[in-house]
Motif scaffolding. Structure first.
Motif, PDB file in Angstrom:
ATOM      1  N   VAL A  83       0.906  -1.081   0.050  1.00  0.00           N
ATOM      2  CA  VAL A  83      -0.030   0.119  -0.034  1.00  0.00           C
ATOM      3  C   VAL A  83       0.947   0.976   0.100  1.00  0.00           C
ATOM      4  CG1 VAL A  83      -1.470   1.392   1.264  1.00  0.00           C
ATOM      5  CG2 VAL A  83      -1.936  -1.072   1.056  1.00  0.00           C
ATOM      6  N   LEU A  84       1.862   1.254   0.746  1.00  0.00           N
ATOM      7  CA  LEU A  84       2.977   2.490   0.902  1.00  0.00           C
ATOM      8  C   LEU A  84       3.543   2.600  -0.455  1.00  0.00           C
ATOM      9  CD1 LEU A  84       4.415   2.038   4.389  1.00  0.00           C
ATOM     10  CD2 LEU A  84       2.374   3.223   3.639  1.00  0.00           C
ATOM     11  N   ARG A  85       4.163   1.753  -1.031  1.00  0.00           N
ATOM     12  CA  ARG A  85       4.958   1.845  -2.304  1.00  0.00           C
ATOM     13  C   ARG A  85       3.748   2.179  -3.288  1.00  0.00           C
ATOM     14  NH1 ARG A  85       9.351  -3.124  -1.671  1.00  0.00           N
ATOM     15  NH2 ARG A  85      10.466  -2.145  -0.229  1.00  0.00           N
ATOM     16  N   THR A  86       2.773   1.794  -3.282  1.00  0.00           N
ATOM     17  CA  THR A  86       1.764   1.976  -4.735  1.00  0.00           C
ATOM     18  C   THR A  86       1.365   3.284  -4.510  1.00  0.00           C
ATOM     19  OG1 THR A  86       1.198  -0.181  -4.805  1.00  0.00           O
ATOM     20  CG2 THR A  86      -0.492   1.272  -5.748  1.00  0.00           C
ATOM     21  N   SER A  87       1.196   3.918  -3.086  1.00  0.00           N
ATOM     22  CA  SER A  87       0.895   5.269  -3.102  1.00  0.00           C
ATOM     23  C   SER A  87       1.962   6.243  -3.485  1.00  0.00           C
ATOM     24  CB  SER A  87       0.245   5.261  -1.654  1.00  0.00           C
ATOM     25  OG  SER A  87      -0.713   4.717  -1.198  1.00  0.00           O
ATOM     26  N   PHE A  88       3.318   5.894  -2.796  1.00  0.00           N
ATOM     27  CA  PHE A  88       4.359   6.723  -3.192  1.00  0.00           C
ATOM     28  C   PHE A  88       4.646   6.881  -4.618  1.00  0.00           C
ATOM     29  CE2 PHE A  88       8.999   6.839  -3.973  1.00  0.00           C
ATOM     30  CZ  PHE A  88       9.199   8.196  -3.302  1.00  0.00           C
ATOM     31  N   TRP A  89       4.594   5.720  -5.191  1.00  0.00           N
ATOM     32  CA  TRP A  89       5.170   5.967  -6.861  1.00  0.00           C
ATOM     33  C   TRP A  89       4.076   6.668  -7.644  1.00  0.00           C
ATOM     34  CZ3 TRP A  89       9.839   6.388  -8.128  1.00  0.00           C
ATOM     35  CH2 TRP A  89      10.732   5.324  -7.114  1.00  0.00           C
ATOM     36  N   PHE A  90       2.798   6.405  -7.286  1.00  0.00           N
ATOM     37  CA  PHE A  90       1.610   7.111  -7.907  1.00  0.00           C
ATOM     38  C   PHE A  90       1.756   8.522  -7.646  1.00  0.00           C
ATOM     39  CE2 PHE A  90      -2.617   8.820  -7.913  1.00  0.00           C
ATOM     40  CZ  PHE A  90      -2.889   8.337  -9.287  1.00  0.00           C
ATOM     41  N   THR A  91       1.648   9.142  -6.435  1.00  0.00           N
ATOM     42  CA  THR A  91       2.016  10.390  -6.208  1.00  0.00           C
ATOM     43  C   THR A  91       2.954  11.103  -6.959  1.00  0.00           C
ATOM     44  OG1 THR A  91       1.015  10.017  -4.019  1.00  0.00           O
ATOM     45  CG2 THR A  91       2.306  12.022  -4.090  1.00  0.00           C
ATOM     46  N   MET A  92       4.413  10.230  -6.974  1.00  0.00           N
ATOM     47  CA  MET A  92       5.558  11.013  -7.548  1.00  0.00           C
ATOM     48  C   MET A  92       5.223  11.044  -9.022  1.00  0.00           C
ATOM     49  SD  MET A  92       8.650  11.911  -7.508  1.00  0.00           S
ATOM     50  CE  MET A  92       9.414  11.227  -6.139  1.00  0.00           C
ATOM     51  N   THR A  93       4.377   9.986  -9.624  1.00  0.00           N
ATOM     52  CA  THR A  93       4.206  10.154 -11.259  1.00  0.00           C
ATOM     53  C   THR A  93       3.386  11.321 -11.313  1.00  0.00           C
ATOM     54  OG1 THR A  93       4.719   7.800 -11.409  1.00  0.00           O
ATOM     55  CG2 THR A  93       3.462   8.972 -12.953  1.00  0.00           C
ATOM     56  N   THR A  94       2.310  11.339 -10.762  1.00  0.00           N
ATOM     57  CA  THR A  94       1.381  12.423 -10.939  1.00  0.00           C
ATOM     58  C   THR A  94       1.774  13.954 -10.630  1.00  0.00           C
ATOM     59  OG1 THR A  94       0.108  12.388  -8.943  1.00  0.00           O
ATOM     60  CG2 THR A  94      -0.844  11.104 -10.706  1.00  0.00           C
ATOM     61  N   ALA A  95       2.606  14.051  -9.557  1.00  0.00           N
ATOM     62  CA  ALA A  95       3.084  15.160  -9.167  1.00  0.00           C
ATOM     63  C   ALA A  95       4.050  15.939 -10.156  1.00  0.00           C
ATOM     64  CB  ALA A  95       3.935  15.204  -7.700  1.00  0.00           C
ATOM     65  N   THR A  96       5.166  14.876 -10.879  1.00  0.00           N
ATOM     66  CA  THR A  96       5.933  15.215 -11.869  1.00  0.00           C
ATOM     67  C   THR A  96       5.078  15.698 -13.316  1.00  0.00           C
ATOM     68  OG1 THR A  96       7.608  13.807 -10.832  1.00  0.00           O
ATOM     69  CG2 THR A  96       8.118  14.301 -13.133  1.00  0.00           C
ATOM     70  N   ALA A  97       4.097  14.911 -13.578  1.00  0.00           N
ATOM     71  CA  ALA A  97       3.638  15.104 -14.790  1.00  0.00           C
ATOM     72  C   ALA A  97       2.651  16.699 -14.397  1.00  0.00           C
ATOM     73  CB  ALA A  97       2.313  14.175 -14.940  1.00  0.00           C
TER      74      ALA A  97
END
Length: 483
Positions: A83-97
């Motif tokens: 749950v933590l890793r999926t949330s982290f990488w999703f947030t990183m991707t959308t924030a960078t976009a």
């Protein structure tokens, strides 16, 4: 019950310490802002802040809310780590976009927001959005682990670096509104990088698509809810800018900042609340706890609203220059609007508990429509006071609407008599102080009289028996319908 309430109070207090330092320093910076920024600059900061909030809501896609719910659904360490890793990488991707799009479209965005040629202000805002999203993702881990002490350390370091950077940029380099925006994300970015290094093993590459789809089913319906809440929180600035001008918005921004002490209370509580509320596995215990939490949170928030509303003129004279003094007029209604929002935070947890978030947007949408309509009607004749009235009316609709929906899904025996007394007494004392134009000593006296007034009104008489009877009747009707 008392143990649960004490635990929540302790966690909220620790989470709130960072916020207290932040708000105190923010208030102490008001003389700096009002000296080095004109009303238009401060108004521009308010607009860009409102814009940043709405972008964060969209880019997050409800994942932070889903993370809390899914984390406590399982006791298995491997599942929680996923749950933590999926949330982290999703947030990183959308924030960078979002950062890439914002930098490329800074010109059109500045024009749409009424900021003229301040494209660098927009670009700085998108860097701040990237830093904020990723920083809050990492500090949420402390909340999940219920480690408020470490959360506090990160918050305090962030605050101190931010304040220092802001002072240097605004006072020494005379960067105005741009200096405020850039200063605000320097501390966030610095602490984020430190937390990233600290958590590097826990947040290694790992992305569970099936889990993400499940989290999206929970979180995506919260996007329109978040957008509607943004309308309630920030659209008033946009309306004021376009109807009354940035100077009027600068006055309103001062009132918002003076009313932020109540927001501080809510921020501390809201930080501790999800993990605490979802960690109670027994439904009956959860119902009893939620009922008491709403009663005492509303009472405390009402007292803070009374205090801010009556002391606002003197706070404005103490902290701002004369051109900003009229901004104190909106503090009382904005503070009571925050009290209504406090109630919304508590009652909405029932909807999350049963995972029925799909139609929350209907309630928040109705409140947003009320806010939108009243802003259009009231701002032209009444300016910023019209916006403040629209805000308190809309938040009241929000609280009542969410209470109706949440009670249908997860009934809680709330103590409505005590809640109405807590709010009613605070409003009555505030109105009395304003109508009578009491001096400072009189304002302090009315504030100090609030607990006594509650005693005389019968607030401290328990409603537990009445609430339990209501819960029993509810269960009996449910059993009858099943038969």
């Amino acid at each position: 019950m008392s143990r649960r309430i004490k635990q929540l109070a302790q966690q909220s207090a620790v989470y709130g310490l960072g916020g207290i330092i932040s708000r105190i320093l923010a208030v102490l910076l008001l003389p700096l802002y009002t000296r080095y920024l004109d009303k238009s600059d401060l108004g521009a900061v308010g607009v860009i802040t409102a814009f940043s909030v709405v972008l964060v809501i969209v880019l997050r896609a409800g994942i932070p809310n889903a993370m809390f719910r899914f984390y406590f659904d399982s006791r298995e360490p491997a599942r929680r780590l996923a749950v933590l890793r999926t949330s982290f990488w999703f947030t990183m991707t959308t924030a960078t976009a979002g950062l890439g799009a914002g930098v490329a479209l800074a010109g059109p965005i500045a024009s749409a927001l009424g900021l003229g040629g301040q494209q660098n202000l927009v670009r700085a805002a998108f860097v701040g959005i990237w830093a904020q999203m990723n920083y809050e993702q990492l500090t949420s881990l402390f909340r999940l682990e219920q480690q408020p002490g470490r959360f506090l350390v990160a918050s305090v370091v962030n605050i101190l670096v931010t304040i220092a950077a802001t002072i240097v940029l605004v006072v020494h380099f005379h960067e105005g509104a741009l200096g405020v925006v850039v200063g605000n994300f320097i501390g966030t970015l610095a602490v984020y990088l430190g937390l990233l290094a600290h958590r590097r093993d826990q947040l290694a590459l790992g992305f569970d698509r099936r889990l993400l789809r499940a989290m999206n089913r929970f979180g995506v319906p919260l996007i329109p809810t978040g957008l509607m809440l943004w309308v309630l929180n920030f659209s008033d600035r946009i309306f004021i800018v376009h109807i009354s001008g940035r100077a009027e918005n600068g006055l309103y921004e001062l009132g918002v900042r003076l009313a932020s002490a109540n927001v501080l209370l809510l921020t501390a509580f809201r930080t501790a609340w999800p993990a605490f509320a979802y960690s109670i596995s027994d439904d009956d215990e959860a119902r009893r706890t939620y009922a008491y939490v709403l009663t005492y949170l509303i009472a405390l928030a009402s007292w803070v609203s009374l205090t801010l509303g009556l002391l606002a003129p003197w706070l404005a004279h103490l902290l701002a220059t004369p051109q900003y003094y009229p901004g104190s007029r909106v503090v009382a209604p904005l503070s009571f609007a925050a009290t209504a929002f406090a109630g919304y935070i508590v009652v909405s947890i029932g909807v999350g508990r049963v995972r029925r978030t799909q139609f929350n947007w209907v309630v928040t949408g109705a409140a947003a429509i009320v806010n939108f309509a009243l802003n259009i009607i009231l701002i032209p004749p009444y300016g910023m006071m019209g916006a403040a009235i629209a805000t308190v009316a809309a938040y009241t609709v929000l609280f009542l609407g969410m209470t109706w929906r949440a009670q249908r899904l997860f009934f809680v025996p709330y103590q409505w008599r005590r809640i109405l007394l807590a709010v009613g007494v605070a409003v009555a004392l505030t109105v009395a102080g304003k109508v009578l134009h009491v001096p400072l000593a009189g304002a302090v006296g009315l504030i100090a009289a609030y607990p006594l007034a509650l005693l005389l009104a019968g607030f401290y008489l328990p409603d537990e028996r009445r609430a339990l009877r209501a819960l029993t009747r509810r269960r009996a009707r449910a059993q009858t319908s099943v038969r």
